[in-house]
Every structure is written in structure tokens, then in C-alpha cells.
Write a protein that holds these residues in place. Structure first.
Motif, PDB file in Angstrom:
ATOM      1  N   ALA A 176       0.873  -1.173   0.000  1.00  0.00           N
ATOM      2  CA  ALA A 176       0.000   0.000   0.000  1.00  0.00           C
ATOM      3  C   ALA A 176       0.906   1.218   0.000  1.00  0.00           C
ATOM      4  O   ALA A 176       1.937   1.241   0.661  1.00  0.00           O
ATOM      5  CB  ALA A 176      -0.890   0.007   1.241  1.00  0.00           C
ATOM      6  N   GLU A 177       0.537   2.212  -0.791  1.00  0.00           N
ATOM      7  CA  GLU A 177       1.286   3.460  -0.729  1.00  0.00           C
ATOM      8  C   GLU A 177       0.298   4.607  -0.749  1.00  0.00           C
ATOM      9  O   GLU A 177      -0.803   4.492  -1.285  1.00  0.00           O
ATOM     10  CB  GLU A 177       2.347   3.564  -1.807  1.00  0.00           C
ATOM     11  CG  GLU A 177       1.974   3.550  -3.203  1.00  0.00           C
ATOM     12  CD  GLU A 177       3.176   3.675  -4.125  1.00  0.00           C
ATOM     13  OE1 GLU A 177       3.155   4.629  -4.908  1.00  0.00           O
ATOM     14  OE2 GLU A 177       4.091   2.841  -4.098  1.00  0.00           O
ATOM     15  N   PHE A 178       0.674   5.678  -0.076  1.00  0.00           N
ATOM     16  CA  PHE A 178      -0.223   6.819   0.049  1.00  0.00           C
ATOM     17  C   PHE A 178       0.575   8.091   0.181  1.00  0.00           C
ATOM     18  O   PHE A 178       1.729   8.076   0.606  1.00  0.00           O
ATOM     19  CB  PHE A 178      -1.176   6.646   1.230  1.00  0.00           C
ATOM     20  CG  PHE A 178      -0.469   6.475   2.553  1.00  0.00           C
ATOM     21  CD1 PHE A 178      -0.191   7.571   3.351  1.00  0.00           C
ATOM     22  CD2 PHE A 178      -0.082   5.232   2.990  1.00  0.00           C
ATOM     23  CE1 PHE A 178       0.467   7.422   4.555  1.00  0.00           C
ATOM     24  CE2 PHE A 178       0.572   5.071   4.199  1.00  0.00           C
ATOM     25  CZ  PHE A 178       0.848   6.159   4.978  1.00  0.00           C
ATOM     26  N   GLU A 179      -0.049   9.180  -0.194  1.00  0.00           N
ATOM     27  CA  GLU A 179       0.534  10.507  -0.028  1.00  0.00           C
ATOM     28  C   GLU A 179       0.085  11.069   1.310  1.00  0.00           C
ATOM     29  O   GLU A 179      -1.088  10.958   1.677  1.00  0.00           O
ATOM     30  CB  GLU A 179       0.070  11.443  -1.143  1.00  0.00           C
ATOM     31  CG  GLU A 179       0.589  11.078  -2.512  1.00  0.00           C
ATOM     32  CD  GLU A 179       2.092  11.229  -2.638  1.00  0.00           C
ATOM     33  OE1 GLU A 179       2.647  12.226  -2.130  1.00  0.00           O
ATOM     34  OE2 GLU A 179       2.715  10.346  -3.239  1.00  0.00           O
ATOM     35  N   VAL A 180       0.989  11.685   2.034  1.00  0.00           N
ATOM     36  CA  VAL A 180       0.661  12.325   3.299  1.00  0.00           C
ATOM     37  C   VAL A 180       0.023  13.675   2.990  1.00  0.00           C
ATOM     38  O   VAL A 180       0.591  14.458   2.215  1.00  0.00           O
ATOM     39  CB  VAL A 180       1.926  12.493   4.162  1.00  0.00           C
ATOM     40  CG1 VAL A 180       1.613  13.217   5.450  1.00  0.00           C
ATOM     41  CG2 VAL A 180       2.551  11.140   4.440  1.00  0.00           C
ATOM     42  N   PRO A 181      -1.171  13.962   3.542  1.00  0.00           N
ATOM     43  CA  PRO A 181      -1.865  15.196   3.197  1.00  0.00           C
ATOM     44  C   PRO A 181      -1.208  16.475   3.724  1.00  0.00           C
ATOM     45  O   PRO A 181      -1.371  17.529   3.125  1.00  0.00           O
ATOM     46  CB  PRO A 181      -3.260  15.025   3.795  1.00  0.00           C
ATOM     47  CG  PRO A 181      -3.170  13.904   4.743  1.00  0.00           C
ATOM     48  CD  PRO A 181      -1.959  13.096   4.388  1.00  0.00           C
ATOM     49  N   GLU A 182      -0.471  16.410   4.818  1.00  0.00           N
ATOM     50  CA  GLU A 182       0.204  17.586   5.356  1.00  0.00           C
ATOM     51  C   GLU A 182       1.581  17.735   4.723  1.00  0.00           C
ATOM     52  O   GLU A 182       2.140  16.781   4.219  1.00  0.00           O
ATOM     53  CB  GLU A 182       0.382  17.484   6.881  1.00  0.00           C
ATOM     54  CG  GLU A 182      -0.851  17.751   7.681  1.00  0.00           C
ATOM     55  CD  GLU A 182      -1.796  16.569   7.729  1.00  0.00           C
ATOM     56  OE1 GLU A 182      -2.978  16.789   7.968  1.00  0.00           O
ATOM     57  OE2 GLU A 182      -1.358  15.435   7.510  1.00  0.00           O
ATOM     58  N   SER A 183       2.117  18.941   4.780  1.00  0.00           N
ATOM     59  CA  SER A 183       3.471  19.145   4.285  1.00  0.00           C
ATOM     60  C   SER A 183       4.415  19.248   5.473  1.00  0.00           C
ATOM     61  O   SER A 183       4.039  19.692   6.538  1.00  0.00           O
ATOM     62  CB  SER A 183       3.555  20.404   3.425  1.00  0.00           C
ATOM     63  OG  SER A 183       3.205  21.535   4.183  1.00  0.00           O
ATOM     64  N   GLY A 184       5.638  18.798   5.278  1.00  0.00           N
ATOM     65  CA  GLY A 184       6.644  18.814   6.330  1.00  0.00           C
ATOM     66  C   GLY A 184       7.462  17.539   6.262  1.00  0.00           C
ATOM     67  O   GLY A 184       7.252  16.680   5.407  1.00  0.00           O
ATOM     68  N   THR A 185       8.397  17.386   7.183  1.00  0.00           N
ATOM     69  CA  THR A 185       9.242  16.200   7.237  1.00  0.00           C
ATOM     70  C   THR A 185       8.413  15.008   7.705  1.00  0.00           C
ATOM     71  O   THR A 185       7.727  15.083   8.717  1.00  0.00           O
ATOM     72  CB  THR A 185      10.413  16.427   8.204  1.00  0.00           C
ATOM     73  OG1 THR A 185      11.134  17.578   7.781  1.00  0.00           O
ATOM     74  CG2 THR A 185      11.334  15.226   8.242  1.00  0.00           C
ATOM     75  N   VAL A 186       8.480  13.903   6.950  1.00  0.00           N
ATOM     76  CA  VAL A 186       7.680  12.719   7.245  1.00  0.00           C
ATOM     77  C   VAL A 186       8.580  11.619   7.798  1.00  0.00           C
ATOM     78  O   VAL A 186       9.629  11.325   7.229  1.00  0.00           O
ATOM     79  CB  VAL A 186       6.974  12.198   5.971  1.00  0.00           C
ATOM     80  CG1 VAL A 186       6.173  10.945   6.273  1.00  0.00           C
ATOM     81  CG2 VAL A 186       6.103  13.276   5.360  1.00  0.00           C
ATOM     82  N   GLU A 187       8.174  11.031   8.909  1.00  0.00           N
ATOM     83  CA  GLU A 187       8.857   9.875   9.478  1.00  0.00           C
ATOM     84  C   GLU A 187       7.813   8.804   9.725  1.00  0.00           C
ATOM     85  O   GLU A 187       6.715   9.098  10.189  1.00  0.00           O
ATOM     86  CB  GLU A 187       9.549  10.235  10.789  1.00  0.00           C
ATOM     87  CG  GLU A 187      10.725  11.168  10.619  1.00  0.00           C
ATOM     88  CD  GLU A 187      11.481  11.392  11.919  1.00  0.00           C
ATOM     89  OE1 GLU A 187      11.349  10.574  12.849  1.00  0.00           O
ATOM     90  OE2 GLU A 187      12.212  12.389  11.980  1.00  0.00           O
ATOM     91  N   ALA A 188       8.146   7.554   9.403  1.00  0.00           N
ATOM     92  CA  ALA A 188       7.207   6.451   9.580  1.00  0.00           C
ATOM     93  C   ALA A 188       7.922   5.260  10.196  1.00  0.00           C
ATOM     94  O   ALA A 188       9.128   5.081  10.011  1.00  0.00           O
ATOM     95  CB  ALA A 188       6.599   6.065   8.243  1.00  0.00           C
ATOM     96  N   GLY A 189       7.172   4.461  10.930  1.00  0.00           N
ATOM     97  CA  GLY A 189       7.725   3.258  11.531  1.00  0.00           C
ATOM     98  C   GLY A 189       6.619   2.311  11.949  1.00  0.00           C
ATOM     99  O   GLY A 189       5.451   2.696  12.018  1.00  0.00           O
TER     100      GLY A 189
ATOM    101  N   THR B  23       2.950   4.055  12.475  1.00  0.00           N
ATOM    102  CA  THR B  23       2.790   5.476  12.799  1.00  0.00           C
ATOM    103  C   THR B  23       3.509   6.291  11.746  1.00  0.00           C
ATOM    104  O   THR B  23       4.595   5.940  11.294  1.00  0.00           O
ATOM    105  CB  THR B  23       3.347   5.833  14.188  1.00  0.00           C
ATOM    106  OG1 THR B  23       4.712   5.450  14.262  1.00  0.00           O
ATOM    107  CG2 THR B  23       2.559   5.150  15.295  1.00  0.00           C
ATOM    108  N   VAL B  24       2.854   7.357  11.335  1.00  0.00           N
ATOM    109  CA  VAL B  24       3.420   8.303  10.373  1.00  0.00           C
ATOM    110  C   VAL B  24       3.343   9.667  11.023  1.00  0.00           C
ATOM    111  O   VAL B  24       2.257  10.162  11.319  1.00  0.00           O
ATOM    112  CB  VAL B  24       2.632   8.291   9.039  1.00  0.00           C
ATOM    113  CG1 VAL B  24       3.212   9.309   8.090  1.00  0.00           C
ATOM    114  CG2 VAL B  24       2.640   6.898   8.425  1.00  0.00           C
ATOM    115  N   ALA B  25       4.496  10.285  11.277  1.00  0.00           N
ATOM    116  CA  ALA B  25       4.566  11.595  11.919  1.00  0.00           C
ATOM    117  C   ALA B  25       5.021  12.628  10.896  1.00  0.00           C
ATOM    118  O   ALA B  25       5.998  12.398  10.172  1.00  0.00           O
ATOM    119  CB  ALA B  25       5.541  11.571  13.090  1.00  0.00           C
TER     120      ALA B  25
END
Length: 79
Positions: free
Chosen positions: A54-67, A74-76
Motif C-alpha cells: 500500500a502506498e499513500f501521499e501524506v496530506p500535510e506538508s513537512g518532514t515525514v517519518e514512519a515506523g 505510525t506516520v509523523a
């Protein structure tokens, strides 16, 4: 395994949570205790579990970290 937010994937698992903090927005969803992995490329998050992806675009802008920890993705996104 597939998290669902409109941008995440067309498959539906429910259970997605969105948390807003002063300095970041965090998405969390239970993906199970399989062998899922996550990777980030720009604002695209990719979750892979065996043959499922599965892949998706994060709706907010900024630095993305996932784990993934204990089966929870979690995607921050820093603001």
C-alpha cells in the motif's frame, strides 16, 4: 495489513487515528504483527507485507517519518 485513509489505499481496514500536536500530526493504524515494513520517499509512505503493498501521499506538508512498532504503523509529519 492495509491502512485506510482516503489517500492510503482503496482497501478498507478501519481503525486509522489522526492526532494533532503543536509541532506535528501523527497517523496511527494497527497493521498486525506480520513482517510489514515501511519506507518514506518524499511525502509518499509505502507499506509492504509479503506480496501486499500500500502506498499513500501524506496530506500535510513537512518532514515525514514512519515506523512500525508492535504491529502499529505510525506516520509523523513535522509542521
Amino acid at each position: 495489513m492495509t491502512p485506510n485513509l482516503q489517500q492510503f489505499d482503496e482497501r478498507d481496514t478501519g481503525g486509522l487515528r489522526r492526532y494533532e500536536y503543536d509541532d506535528e500530526v501523527v497517523y496511527a493504524v494497527d497493521v498486525g504483527l506480520g513482517e510489514a515494513t515501511v519506507d518514506v520517499a518524499g511525502s509518499t509512505v509505502m507499506v509492504i507485507d509479503g506480496d501486499d503493498q500500500a502506498e499513500f501521499e501524506v496530506p500535510e506538508s513537512g518532514t515525514v517519518e514512519a515506523g512500525i512498532n508492535n504491529g502499529v504503523l505510525t506516520v509523523a509529519v513535522e509542521r
